[in-house]
Scaffold this motif. Structure first.
Motif, short mmCIF file in Angstrom:
data_model
loop_
_atom_site.label_atom_id
_atom_site.label_comp_id
_atom_site.label_asym_id
_atom_site.label_seq_id
_atom_site.Cartn_x
_atom_site.Cartn_y
_atom_site.Cartn_z
N ALA A 193 10.43 4.12 -5.41
CA ALA A 193 9.34 3.89 -4.45
C ALA A 193 9.53 2.57 -3.72
CB ALA A 193 8.00 3.93 -5.16
N TRP A 194 10.02 1.53 -4.42
CA TRP A 194 10.30 0.27 -3.72
C TRP A 194 11.44 0.44 -2.73
CZ3 TRP A 194 6.92 -3.13 -3.08
CH2 TRP A 194 6.07 -3.58 -4.09
N THR A 195 12.49 1.16 -3.11
CA THR A 195 13.59 1.42 -2.17
C THR A 195 13.08 2.16 -0.94
OG1 THR A 195 15.20 1.48 -3.98
CG2 THR A 195 15.85 2.53 -1.90
N ALA A 196 12.13 3.05 -1.15
CA ALA A 196 11.59 3.86 -0.05
C ALA A 196 10.78 3.04 0.93
CB ALA A 196 10.74 4.99 -0.61
N VAL A 197 10.36 1.81 0.56
CA VAL A 197 9.69 0.92 1.51
C VAL A 197 10.59 -0.29 1.82
CG1 VAL A 197 7.37 1.68 0.88
CG2 VAL A 197 8.36 -0.29 -0.30
N ASN A 198 11.89 -0.14 1.54
CA ASN A 198 12.92 -1.14 1.89
C ASN A 198 12.81 -2.44 1.12
OD1 ASN A 198 15.28 -1.75 3.33
ND2 ASN A 198 14.13 -2.93 4.87
N VAL A 199 12.33 -2.35 -0.12
CA VAL A 199 12.35 -3.51 -1.02
C VAL A 199 13.36 -3.18 -2.11
CG1 VAL A 199 11.05 -4.98 -2.60
CG2 VAL A 199 9.97 -4.08 -0.53
N ILE A 231 4.03 9.78 -9.88
CA ILE A 231 3.77 9.78 -11.33
C ILE A 231 2.27 9.92 -11.62
CG2 ILE A 231 5.82 8.42 -11.84
CD1 ILE A 231 3.97 5.97 -12.18
N GLY A 232 1.46 10.05 -10.59
CA GLY A 232 0.02 10.13 -10.77
C GLY A 232 -0.62 8.77 -10.60
N GLN A 233 -1.85 8.78 -10.09
CA GLN A 233 -2.51 7.52 -9.79
C GLN A 233 -2.82 6.71 -11.03
OE1 GLN A 233 -6.70 6.24 -8.07
NE2 GLN A 233 -5.63 7.53 -6.58
N ASP A 234 -3.17 7.36 -12.13
CA ASP A 234 -3.53 6.62 -13.33
C ASP A 234 -2.37 5.74 -13.81
OD1 ASP A 234 -5.43 6.21 -15.67
OD2 ASP A 234 -3.63 6.94 -16.70
N LYS A 235 -1.19 6.29 -13.91
CA LYS A 235 -0.03 5.50 -14.34
C LYS A 235 0.32 4.44 -13.32
CE LYS A 235 2.24 8.88 -17.36
NZ LYS A 235 3.46 9.71 -17.57
N ALA A 236 0.24 4.79 -12.03
CA ALA A 236 0.57 3.81 -10.98
C ALA A 236 -0.38 2.62 -11.04
CB ALA A 236 0.51 4.48 -9.61
N ARG A 279 0.83 -1.20 0.00
CA ARG A 279 0.00 0.00 0.00
C ARG A 279 0.86 1.26 0.00
NH1 ARG A 279 -2.45 -0.28 5.13
NH2 ARG A 279 -2.02 -2.47 5.55
N HIS A 280 1.91 1.23 0.84
CA HIS A 280 2.79 2.39 0.98
C HIS A 280 3.53 2.65 -0.34
CE1 HIS A 280 5.89 4.54 3.79
NE2 HIS A 280 5.21 5.38 3.04
N PHE A 281 4.04 1.58 -0.96
CA PHE A 281 4.70 1.72 -2.27
C PHE A 281 3.77 2.41 -3.26
CE2 PHE A 281 4.51 -0.10 -6.53
CZ PHE A 281 5.71 0.35 -7.07
N PHE A 282 2.53 1.95 -3.34
CA PHE A 282 1.61 2.50 -4.33
C PHE A 282 1.36 3.98 -4.07
CE2 PHE A 282 -2.57 3.64 -5.88
CZ PHE A 282 -2.47 3.28 -7.21
N TYR A 283 1.13 4.33 -2.81
CA TYR A 283 0.89 5.74 -2.50
C TYR A 283 2.10 6.59 -2.91
CZ TYR A 283 0.15 10.12 -0.10
OH TYR A 283 0.01 11.47 0.15
N LEU A 284 3.30 6.14 -2.56
CA LEU A 284 4.51 6.91 -2.89
C LEU A 284 4.69 7.02 -4.40
CD1 LEU A 284 6.93 5.42 -0.22
CD2 LEU A 284 6.10 7.79 -0.29
N LEU A 285 4.40 5.93 -5.13
CA LEU A 285 4.53 5.97 -6.58
C LEU A 285 3.53 6.94 -7.19
CD1 LEU A 285 5.85 4.85 -9.16
CD2 LEU A 285 4.09 3.05 -9.15
N ALA A 286 2.30 6.92 -6.69
CA ALA A 286 1.26 7.77 -7.25
C ALA A 286 1.40 9.23 -6.83
CB ALA A 286 -0.11 7.25 -6.83
N GLU A 287 1.68 9.46 -5.54
CA GLU A 287 1.57 10.81 -4.99
C GLU A 287 2.89 11.41 -4.50
OE1 GLU A 287 -1.13 12.29 -5.42
OE2 GLU A 287 -2.63 10.71 -5.66
N GLY A 288 3.89 10.57 -4.25
CA GLY A 288 5.14 11.06 -3.70
C GLY A 288 5.13 11.12 -2.19
#
Length: 386
Positions: free
Chosen positions: A379-385, A328-333, A295-304
Motif C-alpha cells: 500500500a505504501w508503494t502504491a502511493v509512491n512511498v 486487510i479490512g479497516q479494523d486491522k488497518a 489517507r490514500h494509503f489507509f484506504y488502500l490498506l483497508a479496502e484495496g
C-alpha cells in the motif's frame, strides 16, 4: 492555528488552535442506508451496558436522555440529573461536557434541559440540536478509543473533553484547543448546521490523541501525517458508530457543508486540492494537501484498489504503479496505524518514517511473515512511498 475560510477545502482546522481558554460553564436553570460497521463493538449505542439510571429520583445521578441531532438522527445521550434539571454532562466518560458558546469565542454555558429530551426537531432552529451532535459524537469517540484501542480518553488519563458548539458567528470551522482541553465547532453560514459531525468530531479529538502520543508537527510532512491521522481515525470513528443516518464512509465532512465533502480517502485529488501520491515537494504544501498520501494509503490498506461499493457508496481507488491491491479490512488497518502512531512515530516523522513505523507495527501485531505486513508495504508503494 485555524485556517482561512475562503476555501471550503481548508475549513477543518488543526489542533494548534488559538481560541480563548474556557471560562465559566455553570448555569442555574448523504442518504440513509444500512451501515456495515467493521468493529465488533460498534452499534451498541451510547450509554449501552454502563448500568446507569433514568435520572428520576431525589438526588444527582447519571442518566440516559434522548437527543434529536442535526446529522445523526435520534440518538441516546449520557446526561446528568442534578435533582432539578438535566445537563449535557457525561460522568461515565471522564465528566465530558457540552456547552453553548453563545456565538462567542470564549467561555460557554452548559446545556441544561427539564425533561432529558434534547434538540427539538433536530434542526438549527433549536440551539440544543448542535449540542446533541457534539455530545453524541464525543461519546462515540471515547468508546472507540477505549473499546477498540484500549485508550482511556483522549489523553489516556481518563479525563473527558469539553465541547463547545455555536462557536463564533457563522464560523465555518472546527478545532481542538489543548490549552483548555476543549473542542470548538462553528456553524456553516449557508445551512446554519453545526460542524459537529461524527467524522469531524473524531478528527478534532484525534488531534488531542496525536498531541499525547507522537506529537506530530503541524507543517511539512509531519503536518501532512498529522492531518492524515486525524482523517484516518475520524473516518474509523464514523464507521464504528454504526449510525444509520450518518453512515460510515471514506469522505470527510460530507454532512457539514452544502457543497459536499472536504476531503476523501479513496482518491484524494478529487477534492481539487490534495495529492494522491508522495512526491519530493509534498512537504512544501499545506498540511491538508500533504495529507493525501496518508489517507490514500489507509484506504488502500483497508479496502484495496479499484472500483467497489461500501455501504451503498461507490469508490474507485487508483495506484501510483498500477498495482491491484487487496485490503486487510479497516479494523486491522486502524490497529496498525494507531500502534505506529503511539509507539513508533515522533514529532518529526516524515512519510518514509511512517512507512517504517507501520511495518514495525504490523510485525508486532500480526508477525513479520504475515499477509498484513506485506500488504502494508504494497500500500505504501502504491502511493509512491518506498
Amino acid at each position: 492555528m485555524t485556517h482561512p475560510t475562503s476555501s471550503r477545502r481548508t475549513r477543518l482546522a488543526v489542533l494548534l488552535g488559538t481560541a480563548a481558554v474556557l471560562t465559566a460553564t455553570a448555569v442555574t436553570a448523504p442518504a440513509t442506508a444500512a451501515a456495515q460497521p467493521p468493529y465488533d463493538t460498534a452499534g451498541a449505542g451510547v450509554g449501552a451496558g454502563i448500568g446507569i439510571g433514568t435520572g428520576i429520583g431525589p438526588g444527582p445521578v447519571a442518566a440516559i436522555g434522548t437527543g434529536h441531532s442535526q446529522h445523526a438522527g435520534t440518538v441516546p445521550l449520557s446526561t446528568y440529573f442534578t435533582g432539578s434539571a438535566y445537563q449535557l454532562r457525561d460522568t461515565t466518560r471522564g465528566n465530558q461536557r457540552t456547552l453553548d458558546a453563545m456565538n462567542q469565542t470564549g467561555g460557554g454555558t452548559l446545556f441544561t434541559d427539564p425533561d432529558n429530551d434534547w434538540g427539538g426537531t433536530g434542526t438549527p432552529a433549536d440551539r440544543q440540536s448542535a449540542g446533541v451532535d457534539a455530545h453524541y459524537a464525543t461519546a462515540v469517540t471515547w468508546d472507540f478509543y477505549k473499546g477498540v484501542l484500549g485508550r482511556n480518553g483522549i489523553r489516556g488519563d481518563g479525563t473527558g473533553v469539553t465541547s463547545r458548539v455555536h462557536y463564533g458567528s457563522n464560523y465555518p470551522n472546527a478545532f481542538f484547543d489543548p490549552s483548555c482541553f476543549c473542542a470548538n465547532y462553528g456553524d456553516d453560514p449557508v445551512t446554519g448546521k453545526t460542524l459537529a459531525t461524527l467524522d469531524i468530531v473524531g478528527h478534532e479529538l484525534t488531534h488531542g490523541v496525536i498531541a499525547s502520543t507522537a506529537g506530530l508537527g503541524s507543517a511539512g510532512e509531519p503536518g501532512g501525517l498529522n492531518e492524515g491521522t486525524a482523517d484516518i481515525l475520524g473516518t474509523a470513528i464514523e464507521f464504528f458508530a454504526g449510525n444509520t443516518t450518518d453512515v460510515g464512509d471514506y469522505f470527510i465532512g460530507e454532512r457539514a457543508f452544502a457543497d459536499g465533502p472536504l476531503r476523501r480517502m479513496d482518491h484524494p485529488s478529487l477534492d481539487g486540492h490534495s495529492r494522491d501520491y508522495w512526491s519530493r515537494d509534498i512537504g512544501t504544501l499545506d498540511a491538508y494537501a500533504a495529507s493525501g498520501p496518508a489517507r490514500h494509503f489507509f484506504y488502500l490498506l483497508a479496502e484495496g484498489s479499484g472500483p467497489k461499493e461500501i455501504n451503498k457508496i461507490s469508490y474507485d481507488s487508483p495506484t501510483y504503479d498500477g498495482s491491484k491491491l487487496l485490503g486487510i479490512g479497516q479494523d486491522k488497518a486502524v490497529r496498525i496505524w494507531y500502534r505506529a502512531l503511539s509507539t513508533y512515530m515522533t514529532s518529526t516523522s516524515n512519510y518514509a518514517r511512517a512507512r517504517t513505523a507501520t511495518l514495525m507495527a504490523a510485525a508486532d501485531l500480526y508477525g513479520p511473515a504475515g499477509v498484513e505486513y506485506g500488504r502494508v508495504a504494497a500500500a505504501w508503494t502504491a502511493v509512491n512511498v518506498r
